[in-house]
Design a protein around this motif. Structure first.
Motif, PDB file in Angstrom:
ATOM      1  N   ASN A 267       0.832  -1.196   0.000  1.00  0.00           N
ATOM      2  CA  ASN A 267       0.000   0.000   0.000  1.00  0.00           C
ATOM      3  C   ASN A 267       0.869   1.248   0.000  1.00  0.00           C
ATOM      4  OD1 ASN A 267      -2.375   1.513   2.346  1.00  0.00           O
ATOM      5  ND2 ASN A 267      -2.349   1.629   0.139  1.00  0.00           N
ATOM      6  N   ASP A 268       0.523   2.195  -0.860  1.00  0.00           N
ATOM      7  CA  ASP A 268       1.190   3.508  -0.817  1.00  0.00           C
ATOM      8  C   ASP A 268       0.178   4.596  -1.135  1.00  0.00           C
ATOM      9  OD1 ASP A 268       2.399   4.076  -4.082  1.00  0.00           O
ATOM     10  OD2 ASP A 268       1.470   2.203  -3.475  1.00  0.00           O
ATOM     11  N   GLY A 727       3.180  15.692  -5.209  1.00  0.00           N
ATOM     12  CA  GLY A 727       2.685  14.672  -4.303  1.00  0.00           C
ATOM     13  C   GLY A 727       3.087  13.292  -4.763  1.00  0.00           C
ATOM     14  N   GLY A 728       2.815  12.319  -3.911  1.00  0.00           N
ATOM     15  CA  GLY A 728       3.171  10.944  -4.230  1.00  0.00           C
ATOM     16  C   GLY A 728       2.952  10.060  -3.022  1.00  0.00           C
ATOM     17  N   PRO A 729       3.648   8.927  -2.963  1.00  0.00           N
ATOM     18  CA  PRO A 729       3.458   8.015  -1.830  1.00  0.00           C
ATOM     19  C   PRO A 729       3.752   8.697  -0.496  1.00  0.00           C
ATOM     20  CG  PRO A 729       4.661   6.933  -3.599  1.00  0.00           C
ATOM     21  CD  PRO A 729       4.576   8.385  -3.969  1.00  0.00           C
ATOM     22  N   SER A 730       2.769   8.684   0.397  1.00  0.00           N
ATOM     23  CA  SER A 730       2.948   9.263   1.726  1.00  0.00           C
ATOM     24  C   SER A 730       3.605   8.262   2.667  1.00  0.00           C
ATOM     25  CB  SER A 730       1.593   9.683   2.292  1.00  0.00           C
ATOM     26  OG  SER A 730       0.688   8.596   2.257  1.00  0.00           O
ATOM     27  N   THR A 731       3.599   7.030   2.283  1.00  0.00           N
ATOM     28  CA  THR A 731       4.365   5.947   2.883  1.00  0.00           C
ATOM     29  C   THR A 731       4.329   4.803   1.880  1.00  0.00           C
ATOM     30  OG1 THR A 731       4.536   4.347   4.704  1.00  0.00           O
ATOM     31  CG2 THR A 731       2.334   5.032   4.087  1.00  0.00           C
ATOM     32  N   ARG A 732       5.284   3.919   1.966  1.00  0.00           N
ATOM     33  CA  ARG A 732       5.207   2.645   1.247  1.00  0.00           C
ATOM     34  C   ARG A 732       5.276   1.541   2.289  1.00  0.00           C
ATOM     35  NH1 ARG A 732       9.542   5.074  -2.213  1.00  0.00           N
ATOM     36  NH2 ARG A 732       8.531   5.972  -4.062  1.00  0.00           N
ATOM     37  N   ARG A 733       4.333   0.602   2.244  1.00  0.00           N
ATOM     38  CA  ARG A 733       4.280  -0.484   3.226  1.00  0.00           C
ATOM     39  C   ARG A 733       4.161  -1.817   2.510  1.00  0.00           C
ATOM     40  NH1 ARG A 733      -0.899  -0.251   5.152  1.00  0.00           N
ATOM     41  NH2 ARG A 733      -0.479  -1.432   7.037  1.00  0.00           N
ATOM     42  N   ILE A 734       4.894  -2.797   3.010  1.00  0.00           N
ATOM     43  CA  ILE A 734       4.783  -4.168   2.504  1.00  0.00           C
ATOM     44  C   ILE A 734       4.686  -5.093   3.707  1.00  0.00           C
ATOM     45  CG2 ILE A 734       5.872  -5.986   1.139  1.00  0.00           C
ATOM     46  CD1 ILE A 734       7.363  -3.679  -0.333  1.00  0.00           C
ATOM     47  N   ILE A 735       3.530  -5.724   3.870  1.00  0.00           N
ATOM     48  CA  ILE A 735       3.263  -6.610   4.996  1.00  0.00           C
ATOM     49  C   ILE A 735       3.293  -8.044   4.487  1.00  0.00           C
ATOM     50  CG2 ILE A 735       1.747  -7.074   6.951  1.00  0.00           C
ATOM     51  CD1 ILE A 735       2.575  -4.097   6.676  1.00  0.00           C
ATOM     52  N   ASP A 736       4.238  -8.829   4.977  1.00  0.00           N
ATOM     53  CA  ASP A 736       4.419 -10.219   4.548  1.00  0.00           C
ATOM     54  C   ASP A 736       4.105 -11.133   5.726  1.00  0.00           C
ATOM     55  OD1 ASP A 736       5.209 -12.669   3.612  1.00  0.00           O
ATOM     56  OD2 ASP A 736       7.289 -12.079   3.181  1.00  0.00           O
ATOM     57  N   PHE A 737       3.001 -11.878   5.638  1.00  0.00           N
ATOM     58  CA  PHE A 737       2.596 -12.715   6.757  1.00  0.00           C
ATOM     59  C   PHE A 737       3.468 -13.957   6.927  1.00  0.00           C
ATOM     60  CE2 PHE A 737      -1.194 -10.090   6.539  1.00  0.00           C
ATOM     61  CZ  PHE A 737      -1.453  -9.897   7.892  1.00  0.00           C
ATOM     62  N   SER A 738       4.371 -14.211   6.003  1.00  0.00           N
ATOM     63  CA  SER A 738       5.336 -15.295   6.213  1.00  0.00           C
ATOM     64  C   SER A 738       6.516 -14.839   7.055  1.00  0.00           C
ATOM     65  CB  SER A 738       5.845 -15.825   4.861  1.00  0.00           C
ATOM     66  OG  SER A 738       6.724 -14.897   4.243  1.00  0.00           O
ATOM     67  N   ASP A 739       6.631 -13.523   7.246  1.00  0.00           N
ATOM     68  CA  ASP A 739       7.740 -12.962   8.036  1.00  0.00           C
ATOM     69  C   ASP A 739       7.245 -11.664   8.674  1.00  0.00           C
ATOM     70  OD1 ASP A 739      10.270 -12.573   9.108  1.00  0.00           O
ATOM     71  OD2 ASP A 739      11.095 -11.704   7.261  1.00  0.00           O
ATOM     72  N   ILE A 740       6.177 -11.769   9.453  1.00  0.00           N
ATOM     73  CA  ILE A 740       5.432 -10.601   9.911  1.00  0.00           C
ATOM     74  C   ILE A 740       6.276  -9.668  10.773  1.00  0.00           C
ATOM     75  CG2 ILE A 740       4.479 -11.679  12.000  1.00  0.00           C
ATOM     76  CD1 ILE A 740       2.649  -9.301   9.535  1.00  0.00           C
ATOM     77  N   ASN A 742       9.193  -8.754  10.252  1.00  0.00           N
ATOM     78  CA  ASN A 742      10.162  -8.028   9.428  1.00  0.00           C
ATOM     79  C   ASN A 742       9.508  -7.384   8.205  1.00  0.00           C
ATOM     80  OD1 ASN A 742      12.786  -8.622  10.815  1.00  0.00           O
ATOM     81  ND2 ASN A 742      12.101 -10.724  10.445  1.00  0.00           N
ATOM     82  N   SER A 743       8.259  -6.962   8.343  1.00  0.00           N
ATOM     83  CA  SER A 743       7.624  -6.242   7.253  1.00  0.00           C
ATOM     84  C   SER A 743       8.302  -4.887   7.057  1.00  0.00           C
ATOM     85  CB  SER A 743       6.136  -6.072   7.549  1.00  0.00           C
ATOM     86  OG  SER A 743       5.474  -7.327   7.504  1.00  0.00           O
ATOM     87  N   TRP A 744       8.110  -4.307   5.874  1.00  0.00           N
ATOM     88  CA  TRP A 744       8.880  -3.124   5.487  1.00  0.00           C
ATOM     89  C   TRP A 744       8.004  -1.892   5.301  1.00  0.00           C
ATOM     90  CZ3 TRP A 744      11.991  -5.849   1.011  1.00  0.00           C
ATOM     91  CH2 TRP A 744      13.006  -6.608   1.574  1.00  0.00           C
ATOM     92  N   SER A 745       8.625  -0.747   5.526  1.00  0.00           N
ATOM     93  CA  SER A 745       7.949   0.530   5.289  1.00  0.00           C
ATOM     94  C   SER A 745       8.990   1.621   5.080  1.00  0.00           C
ATOM     95  CB  SER A 745       7.044   0.885   6.477  1.00  0.00           C
ATOM     96  OG  SER A 745       6.365   2.103   6.236  1.00  0.00           O
ATOM     97  N   VAL A 746       8.513   2.782   4.688  1.00  0.00           N
ATOM     98  CA  VAL A 746       9.359   3.974   4.629  1.00  0.00           C
ATOM     99  C   VAL A 746       8.443   5.189   4.592  1.00  0.00           C
ATOM    100  CG1 VAL A 746       9.507   4.102   2.090  1.00  0.00           C
ATOM    101  CG2 VAL A 746      11.389   4.996   3.488  1.00  0.00           C
ATOM    102  N   LEU A 747       8.890   6.281   5.192  1.00  0.00           N
ATOM    103  CA  LEU A 747       8.205   7.571   5.125  1.00  0.00           C
ATOM    104  C   LEU A 747       9.004   8.502   4.210  1.00  0.00           C
ATOM    105  CD1 LEU A 747       7.312   8.101   8.911  1.00  0.00           C
ATOM    106  CD2 LEU A 747       5.775   7.364   7.084  1.00  0.00           C
ATOM    107  N   PRO A 748       8.365   9.497   3.596  1.00  0.00           N
ATOM    108  CA  PRO A 748       9.103  10.377   2.682  1.00  0.00           C
ATOM    109  C   PRO A 748      10.225  11.173   3.337  1.00  0.00           C
ATOM    110  CG  PRO A 748       6.763  10.524   2.266  1.00  0.00           C
ATOM    111  CD  PRO A 748       6.914   9.737   3.537  1.00  0.00           C
ATOM    112  N   THR A 749      10.056  11.568   4.606  1.00  0.00           N
ATOM    113  CA  THR A 749      11.115  12.356   5.263  1.00  0.00           C
ATOM    114  C   THR A 749      11.521  11.719   6.580  1.00  0.00           C
ATOM    115  OG1 THR A 749       9.430  13.823   6.223  1.00  0.00           O
ATOM    116  CG2 THR A 749      10.467  14.524   4.174  1.00  0.00           C
TER     117      THR A 749
END
Length: 794
Positions: A267-268, A727-740, A742-749
């Protein structure tokens, strides 16, 4: 001479002292990420671990203690942002900014969000967990206001923050809901074109006008007045210090299509860039509850979140929940309008807007049965016509706070699904995935049907009974897909399929992102988190190659210069990607601007053409209109002795684009790289003043991506030397239920809104380079990599 030197020395000393005091205050104002703090109204000691990116992991004995603590730590990082967010909907920005925000205040004070919020608070069950936990969160904010350091922005503006209330929370959600709406930019503008040139001109806009023939004959508008509504609203929103929500991507991959056999959610949400950014991350752990959530400033429950059991995200549905009505007033009584065959009295309300360093401004709000008359609220309108705005958000029962609480406390997919019905507006695509293998796409919003003769893309006739008809649909008719056999769901603000033969009206974005996402997802059945992380920053346009092929086939190339021929060759060989070192994106987007200008500006006029560029609909137009040889838009109405053709306009615009790039970037075509023109700066409201820009703003950075690719970096087509990403992605999130864990995200600043915090901009480089960091759930890892802040009961 000695006296002059002495005076000069004294001045230097005073400047040094002031600088020292300012530096000392800024150091003192830093957020505290370790130590101890007494906190009232918590029952037991609560520990907050701030990880290496400043995200609080709150371990509490109860949800109430956790929420009080969350309010406190959220405020110490984002109190300035909270102050802005709560002021826009009730029209209180001018109290801190003066006359510069008066037009924004006049509009928002008049459209009824504050009244809707007050009513919602009065209807909220005071014994409910929603109320108890929300007030605990507000208590934490207010305790910080009393005992914490006032943000430097509020010091500069001389503002002492008041206590936060539940009405502030609802007002924040109210502004968020309004900022989704695209009707305010589009409907008046399209009405002008319809009334001036007829429906043939709108066939290229994807508007089905066959059923509007009778209405068009009997109901005509005025070009100047209607377009002013669009321009005024657009200018107001673009100048707002609070960013608007504009789009988004999300997809959820079922367990049968992932390598590890577990669901992956991506989701972004796309939002106008700002500093601080939109989201505040926080991880709450209690004996009966855990959630890693993303919070809007001043709101107690997350709009995005995940835990070990389920994850959810959102995109904008883009359905039409705002309509405009021109009221037919009584010729003998200007205080009455016609509805249902009879005249009815307008209602009137007087409001007072306080303006910093100036006199109060009195605002008279006139309201019809449809809603507030916006022609009396918008700056620069001298219209005698009354155009009312009808908005689902203020007309339906407001249960947004209950809804967001329930989504973050769902027991399972069924429970999650049913609570989406509480959200009447805004329309959202809500994406869901869980550890059991369920995936879902479910839309929110109170949807309705109109008569087949009514097109809600235009200003409607308030006195026409047919225009006034609304058939509200049951929630079961909202578009959705739950555990589809193809094992993935996605949303990119695209038009959903018809339900029972009815296409829901809206301001949907082109198919580009949706087509690219769909093509990528269906091509693989062994997705990993790493591959999804590469997909979420994908820069390839699904339609650019086809558009280029169509546009280049019409060019008169015989008289092309060497640079024009070289540029044409680069475009023809282009694969639609938007990397930093590529030249083709620079050529393509410059050409698109001149093509649009040469095609549409003569009919729209300069001001309205500029407005058109800021709407979603212009993105829909390009693919269809650019290949339509018979489009009436090709002819320039200002050249009476000539009728321009598709080939004429495309050739002229191509040559203009190359000439512009030669002037701006030099004669070496190979040096026209995307990184030299496509840049992003994350601007703070105070950072817009040059004196403060280096202190408050983050960037600028060259950035890959473009309009309507998955890595959606939004800009308005322009001939400026620099393409400013808005404008653009306000966050990028990747939720992996096989490795919950260690899911990943990032904020723009960064996580913090305090310029002195080390976490103010520590994710910016990661973000612009398409990288990620962990969203930690493992307590041992959190403890080992974090500072510790203990809150003790007072």
């Amino acid at each position: 001479m000695k006296k002059i030197k002495k005076v000069f020395l004294i001045i230097l000393i005073l400047i040094a002292v002031l600088l020292l005091l300012a530096f000392s205050y800024l150091q003192y104002s830093k957020p505290k990420y370790e130590g101890e703090q007494s906190l009232e109204h918590i029952a037991k000691e609560t520990t907050v671990y701030f990880d290496d990116y400043g995200i609080p992991h709150i371990y509490a004995a109860s949800q109430k203690d956790a929420m009080t603590t969350l309010g406190f730590v959220h405020a110490q990082d984002r109190l300035w942002q909270m102050e802005l967010m709560r002021r826009i909907a009730p029209g209180r920005l001018s109290e801190i900014f003066g006359n510069t925000t008066l037009k924004t205040d006049k509009f928002f004070a008049g459209i009824g969000i504050d009244e809707s919020s007050a009513k919602a608070v009065s209807q909220l069950d005071k014994k409910s967990q929603t109320y108890i936990l929300a007030t605990a969160y507000l208590d934490g904010i207010n305790q910080y206001i009393e005992s914490g350091v006032t943000p430097v922005e509020l010091r500069l503006l001389g503002i002492t923050p008041e206590k936060f209330t539940l009405k502030d929370v609802y007002n924040i959600f109210g502004f968020m809901s309004f900022s989704f709406a695209m009707a305010q930019k589009t409907d008046p503008l399209l009405t002008d074109i319809r009334d001036r040139y007829g429906m043939d001109y709108l066939k290229d806009f994807g508007i089905n006008g066959e059923f509007n023939t009778q209405q068009l004959k009997s109901y005509k508008g005025n070009l100047t007045e209607y377009s002013k509504i669009s321009r005024s609203l657009t200018t107001m929103l673009e100048s707002s210090p609070v960013p608007a929500f504009i789009g988004s991507n999300s997809w959820v991959i079922g367990s049968d299509k992932t390598k590890n056999g577990k669901v992956i959610l991506a989701n972004d949400p796309h939002i106008i860039y700002s500093q601080p950014g939109t989201w505040y991350e926080a991880h709450i752990v209690c004996p009966d509850y855990e959630m890693y959530g993303y919070y809007i400033a001043g709101t107690p429950f997350p709009l995005l979140g995940h835990n070990r059991e389920y994850a959810y995200g959102l995109t904008m549905f883009e359905n039409d929940d705002v309509d405009f009505f021109q009221e037919e007033e009584n010729p003998n009584n200007q205080h009455q309008y016609k509805i249902d065959g009879a005249y009815k009295n307008y209602t009137y309300q007087q409001k007072v807007i306080k303006v910093k360093d100036s006199s109060d401004v009195k605002l008279n709000v006139k309201t019809s049965q449809h809603g507030p008359v916006v022609t009396g609220l918008l700056d620069g309108l001298a219209s005698k016509k009354s155009i009312a705005m009808s908005w689902i958000y203020t007309q339906q029962k407001n249960q947004i706070l209950d809804a967001v609480y329930q989504l973050s406390h769902a027991k399972d997919l069924s429970d999650f699904h049913k609570n989406i019905e509480l959200i009447k507006a805004p329309g959202l695509n809500i994406m869901y995935g869980d550890a059991k293998g369920n995936i879902a796409w479910i839309t929110s919003g109170k949807l309705y049907k109109v008569d087949k003769s009514v097109n809600t893309n235009f200003i409607l006739n308030g006195a026409n009974p047919v225009d006034n008809q609304r058939i509200f649909l049951p929630f079961a008719k909202n578009p959705s897909a739950i555990n589809p056999p193809w094992q993935y769901v996605y949303s990119a603000n695209n038009q959903p399929e018809a339900i029972d033969g009815y296409l829901y009206p809206g301001y949907y974005l082109p198919k580009d992102r949706a087509l690219r996402i769909d093509n990528l997802l269906k091509s693989k059945s062994n997705w990993t988190k790493q591959e999804v992380s590469e997909m979420i920053v994908d820069n390839t346009s699904a339609t650019a190659q086809a558009i280029v092929t169509g546009m280049t086939s019409s060019l008169h190339v015989a008289q092309f210069s060497a640079n024009e021929k070289q540029s044409l060759k680069i475009l023809k060989e282009w694969q639609g990607t938007h990397g930093l070192k590529e030249v083709a994106p620079t050529l393509y987007n410059k050409w698109l601007y001149f093509y649009l200008r040469d095609t549409f500006e003569d009919e729209f006029g300069k001001d309205n053409f500029k407005l058109l560029l800021s709407t979603h609909i212009i993105k829909q137009v390009i693919e269809h209109q650019s290949k339509n040889v018979a489009s009436p838009w090709w002819d320039n109405i200002t050249t009476k002795d000539k009728k321009e053709t598709q080939a004429d306009v495309l050739t002229q615009s191509f040559k203009e684009a190359i000439a512009s790039l030669e002037k701006q970037l030099g004669n070496d075509v190979t040096a026209w790289q995307w990184e030299k023109v496509h840049r992003v700066e994350f601007q703070h409201p105070i950072g817009k003043l040059k004196l403060f820009s280096r202190f408050f703003n983050v960037g600028a950075f060259p950035i890959s991506g473009s309009n309507e690719v998955i890595n959606n970096q939004l800009f308005i087509y322009t001939d400026e030397a620099e393409i400013v990403v808005k404008g653009g992605p306000s966050t990028r999130r990747i939720i992996d239920f096989s490795d919950i864990e260690n899911s990943w995200s990032v904020l723009p600043t960064g996580q913090s809104g305090n310029p002195m915090s080390e976490h103010y901009d520590d994710q910016a480089e990661l973000f612009v380079n398409g990288k990620f960091r962990k969203m930690k759930l493992n307590k041992k890892e959190i403890e080992a990599t974090s500072t510790r802040f203990v809150f003790k009961p007072k």
